[in-house]
Structure formats: structure tokens, C-alpha cells
Write a protein that holds these residues in place. Structure first.
Motif, PDB file in Angstrom:
ATOM      1  N   ARG A   1       0.722  -0.965   0.198  1.00  0.00           N
ATOM      2  CA  ARG A   1       0.211   0.144  -0.294  1.00  0.00           C
ATOM      3  C   ARG A   1       1.282   1.153  -0.012  1.00  0.00           C
ATOM      4  O   ARG A   1       0.544   1.982  -0.652  1.00  0.00           O
ATOM      5  N   ILE A   2       2.524   1.253   0.908  1.00  0.00           N
ATOM      6  CA  ILE A   2       2.850   2.154   1.163  1.00  0.00           C
ATOM      7  C   ILE A   2       4.066   2.456  -0.388  1.00  0.00           C
ATOM      8  O   ILE A   2       3.591   4.021  -1.046  1.00  0.00           O
ATOM      9  N   ALA A   3       4.088   1.373  -0.945  1.00  0.00           N
ATOM     10  CA  ALA A   3       4.329   1.403  -2.643  1.00  0.00           C
ATOM     11  C   ALA A   3       3.680   2.211  -3.427  1.00  0.00           C
ATOM     12  O   ALA A   3       4.083   2.929  -4.337  1.00  0.00           O
ATOM     13  N   SER A   4       2.802   1.426  -3.186  1.00  0.00           N
ATOM     14  CA  SER A   4       1.602   1.924  -4.709  1.00  0.00           C
ATOM     15  C   SER A   4       1.129   2.929  -5.077  1.00  0.00           C
ATOM     16  O   SER A   4       1.064   3.659  -5.314  1.00  0.00           O
ATOM     17  N   GLU A   5       1.194   3.328  -3.103  1.00  0.00           N
ATOM     18  CA  GLU A   5       0.968   5.187  -3.373  1.00  0.00           C
ATOM     19  C   GLU A   5       1.705   6.482  -3.692  1.00  0.00           C
ATOM     20  O   GLU A   5       1.736   6.895  -4.671  1.00  0.00           O
ATOM     21  N   GLY A   6       3.088   5.855  -3.635  1.00  0.00           N
ATOM     22  CA  GLY A   6       4.042   6.914  -3.757  1.00  0.00           C
ATOM     23  C   GLY A   6       4.145   6.310  -5.707  1.00  0.00           C
ATOM     24  O   GLY A   6       4.335   7.264  -5.591  1.00  0.00           O
ATOM     25  N   ILE A   7       3.788   5.746  -5.678  1.00  0.00           N
ATOM     26  CA  ILE A   7       4.284   5.010  -7.226  1.00  0.00           C
ATOM     27  C   ILE A   7       3.281   5.844  -7.698  1.00  0.00           C
ATOM     28  O   ILE A   7       3.008   6.872  -8.661  1.00  0.00           O
ATOM     29  N   GLU A   8       1.778   5.608  -7.757  1.00  0.00           N
ATOM     30  CA  GLU A   8       0.792   6.839  -8.251  1.00  0.00           C
ATOM     31  C   GLU A   8       0.930   8.118  -8.431  1.00  0.00           C
ATOM     32  O   GLU A   8       1.163   9.034  -9.380  1.00  0.00           O
TER      33      GLU A   8
END
Length: 121
Positions: A114-121
Motif C-alpha cells: 500500500r505504501i509503495a503503490s501510493e508512492g508510485i501513483e
């Protein structure tokens, strides 16, 4: 070339994740995500698993802030697109942080993704 030795407290290891392992990991993550729009790429799943494994091996205090840093490729996000051979300044640093206790829990890999996905978005 300089020879660098690892710090005595360093955690060093090699993990081999097979395609079947990765498929199972992504299926587990998707089942726990509870969000239909949640997407998990193979590289993010791999990084998240490695990050959580590292945190569990080091066992820092639950309130410690831990970090994950890796390089990201931005070429596919540019408009107009660049040729595939272009490699110059389209690499960025992706930096994440979280509390160690959040990553060390039962759903730590889901939290990391979740942390990584939010950062990538």
C-alpha cells in the motif's frame, strides 16, 4: 576499485523467488487488500516482501521508522514517449518510510505494498 566489507551487523542474503512463489504472493496480497482498485505489480510485490523480511530479521522497535529506497523508471510515463534506448535522466529515486511495527505485523507485506503503490501513483 575499492573493496568494501559489510558491517558485522549487516543482514546479507540471497532470496530466490520463483514465478509460482510470486503468483502465490500476489494472490495473498490481493485477497487481503479488500480494495477492488488495488493493483500490485510483480516488482512492487518483490520489494515489499524483501522489505518486510528484512524488518522481521532485524527486529527494530515497533516505533522505529524504517525506509526502503529503490530506483524507478519514468520513461513510460512521459508524454510524448521517449525511445526505448533513452536511459538518461528518466530514473528517479523512490523513497518510502513506515513504522517497523506496521511492517512486522501479520499483514506487513500488504502494508508495504500500500505504501509503495501510493508512492508510485
Amino acid at each position: 576499485m575499492m573493496v568494501q566489507f559489510a558491517h558485522p551487523d549487516a543482514v546479507i542474503g540471497t532470496m530466490a523467488i520463483t514465478a509460482d512463489d510470486l503468483r502465490k504472493l500476489k494472490a495473498m496480497i490481493s485477497s487481503k487488500a479488500k480494495n477492488a482498485s488495488f493493483h500490485c505489480s510483480e516488482i512492487v510485490a518483490t520489494y515489499a516482501y524483501a522489505w518486510v523480511s528484512y524488518i522481521k530479521a532485524r527486529a527494530p522497535s515497533a516505533e522505529s521508522i524504517v525506509h526502503l529506497v529503490f530506483a524507478g523508471n519514468c520513461r513510460g510515463r512521459l508524454q510524448p514517449t521517449l525511445p526505448a534506448e533513452y536511459f538518461d535522466n528518466c530514473i528517479i529515486t523512490i523513497f518510502y518510510e513506515a513504522k517497523a511495527g506496521d511492517l512486522a505485523g501479520e499483514d506487513g507485506v500488504v502494508v508495504a505494498i500500500r505504501i509503495a503503490s501510493e508512492g508510485i501513483e
